[in-house]
Design a protein around this motif. Structure first.
Motif, short mmCIF file in Angstrom:
data_model
loop_
_atom_site.label_atom_id
_atom_site.label_comp_id
_atom_site.label_asym_id
_atom_site.label_seq_id
_atom_site.Cartn_x
_atom_site.Cartn_y
_atom_site.Cartn_z
N LEU A 121 -21.52 -2.37 1.81
CA LEU A 121 -20.40 -1.42 1.72
C LEU A 121 -19.25 -1.95 0.87
O LEU A 121 -18.40 -1.18 0.43
CB LEU A 121 -19.90 -1.06 3.12
N PHE A 122 -19.21 -3.26 0.64
CA PHE A 122 -18.19 -3.84 -0.22
C PHE A 122 -18.70 -4.04 -1.65
O PHE A 122 -18.02 -4.65 -2.47
CB PHE A 122 -17.75 -5.20 0.33
N SER A 123 -19.88 -3.53 -1.96
CA SER A 123 -20.49 -3.80 -3.27
C SER A 123 -19.75 -3.14 -4.43
O SER A 123 -20.03 -3.47 -5.59
CB SER A 123 -21.96 -3.35 -3.27
N ALA A 124 -18.82 -2.24 -4.15
CA ALA A 124 -18.04 -1.65 -5.24
C ALA A 124 -17.19 -2.68 -5.97
O ALA A 124 -16.65 -2.39 -7.05
CB ALA A 124 -17.14 -0.53 -4.71
N VAL A 125 -17.09 -3.88 -5.41
CA VAL A 125 -16.37 -4.95 -6.11
C VAL A 125 -17.04 -5.27 -7.45
O VAL A 125 -16.41 -5.84 -8.35
CB VAL A 125 -16.29 -6.21 -5.20
#
Length: 374
Positions: free
Chosen positions: A193-197
């Motif tokens: 879910l934090f992969s948009a980094v």
């Protein structure tokens, strides 16, 4: 008058990334943490946040190595064919993520906020807004994201803090328990879910002084991790681990239970959903924008708008071809981990190593040339 030089500062990048991660994590992560770890997801969240800071360093290490664009950097490291394949990989990866988020977000908004509006209409409005923001350029996104960051965060943080007046301390002790498997499961879903980094790979050429921007990546990940941790604790303290795990959207239920001082608003969750929807538009707009940027890099600007529109239309129809949302959600998390994060780590390690090897080889050539001239 605002300038329009298609450049953003590290601070703007920090707020855009923070808003993207917040939109993904605040609504979805508490639910999937309960599914993966029960009431013990806090340590999984911590493990995932630390892991994504390390991942952010790897992204930064690669992104700080070029000033033109990611595609040309790939071509310099391992040739034109592999450069094309890597860019297509990221384009399809962003498409799968956009399909997932569009389906989830339109469903959440339809079932909790705009109950009379069909999901299909909500999705169309979101994609049209995303396309408009993508074609407006990254500087417009940076200005809007910087402003929206505070508009979204302050009221949501206020409501979350108010929810702690309803917290039962005995329920919070449940977060101190948990097995390694549960912690690992929580860490994996946090990482997904934090992969948009990963947006930093494509935003880097637009960022002023990118070499000084690692701290802004860390701040964005820490902000999303801490904020989500507070929401997770509030959900456990108010609903209990068992009760929260049975709710499809525990954060929405939490907002419904909180009463603002003075009772001047009977449905404050509607206001909170408005703010959260604005953050969602930034996230989906990010996927559209960076997909458009991939087309721009591959075709030197030709056909960018046409291909971006076709890409967006494909996202819409793929999203509404999904009938079993739960089954697709399970597929998405597995695909995003094994087909998304892990291959990306391998690609980044090769790129980082290749850049260093080329730099060393270039240095040796210069040394030989200098000695020959002497």
């Amino acid at each position: 008058m605002f300038s329009n030089n298609q450049r953003i500062s590290g601070r703007q990048m920090n707020r855009m990334l923070g808003l993207d991660l917040f939109a993904a994590a605040s609504m979805i992560l508490p639910k999937v943490l309960f599914q993966a770890s029960g009431g013990h997801g806090l340590f999984g969240l911590l493990a995932g946040t630390v892991g994504m800071i390390v991942y952010g360093w790897l992204l930064y290490d690669v992104a700080s190595g070029y000033s033109d664009n990611f595609y040309r950097f790939n071509c310099r490291i391992w040739g034109n064919v592999m450069g094309w394949l890597v860019m297509l990989y990221f384009m399809f990866k962003f498409m799968v993520s956009a399909v997932y988020w569009l389906k989830i977000f339109s469903q959440v908004i339809n079932r909790t906020f705009l109950t009379e509006m069909p999901e299909s209409v909500i999705a169309i409005l979101m994609l049209v807004t995303a396309l408009y923001s993508a074609f407006s350029g990254i500087e417009a996104r940076g200005r809007f994201g910087g402003l929206l960051f505070w508009i979204v965060v302050i009221p949501v943080a206020f409501v979350v803090l108010l929810s702690f007046t309803e917290v039962s301390l005995s329920r919070l002790f449940q977060v101190a328990e948990g097995s390694f498997k549960e912690i690992a499961g929580g860490g994996f879903v946090t990482a997904v879910l934090f992969s948009a980094v990963e947006f930093i790979l494509f935003a880097a050429p637009f960022v002023v002084h990118i070499k000084k921007s690692f701290r802004f990546i860390v701040k964005a990940v820490l902000f999303a991790g801490v904020f989500t941790g507070v929401i997770y604790l509030a959900c456990i303290g108010v609903l209990g681990a068992c009760g929260a795990s049975k709710e499809q959207w525990p954060f929405v239920v939490l907002m419904q239970m909180v009463r603002l001082p003075g009772r001047f608003m009977s449905r404050q969750e509607g206001l909170m959903m408005t703010f959260w929807t604005a953050a969602v538009l930034m996230l989906i707009g990010g996927y559209v924008f960076y997909a458009a940027d991939i087309f721009r890099q591959l075709f030197s600007g030709k056909y960018m708008k046409t291909l971006s529109i076709l890409w967006t239309v494909a996202v819409y129809f793929l999203s509404f071809a999904i009938k079993d949302v739960r089954a697709f959600e399970q597929f998405y998390f597995k695909a995003a981990l094994w087909g998304g994060l892990l291959p990306t780590v391998i690609i980044l390690v090769i790129l980082a190593a290749g850049r260093r090897l080329k730099k060393e080889a270039s240095g040796k050539v210069h040394q030989r040339t200098g000695r020959a001239k002497q």
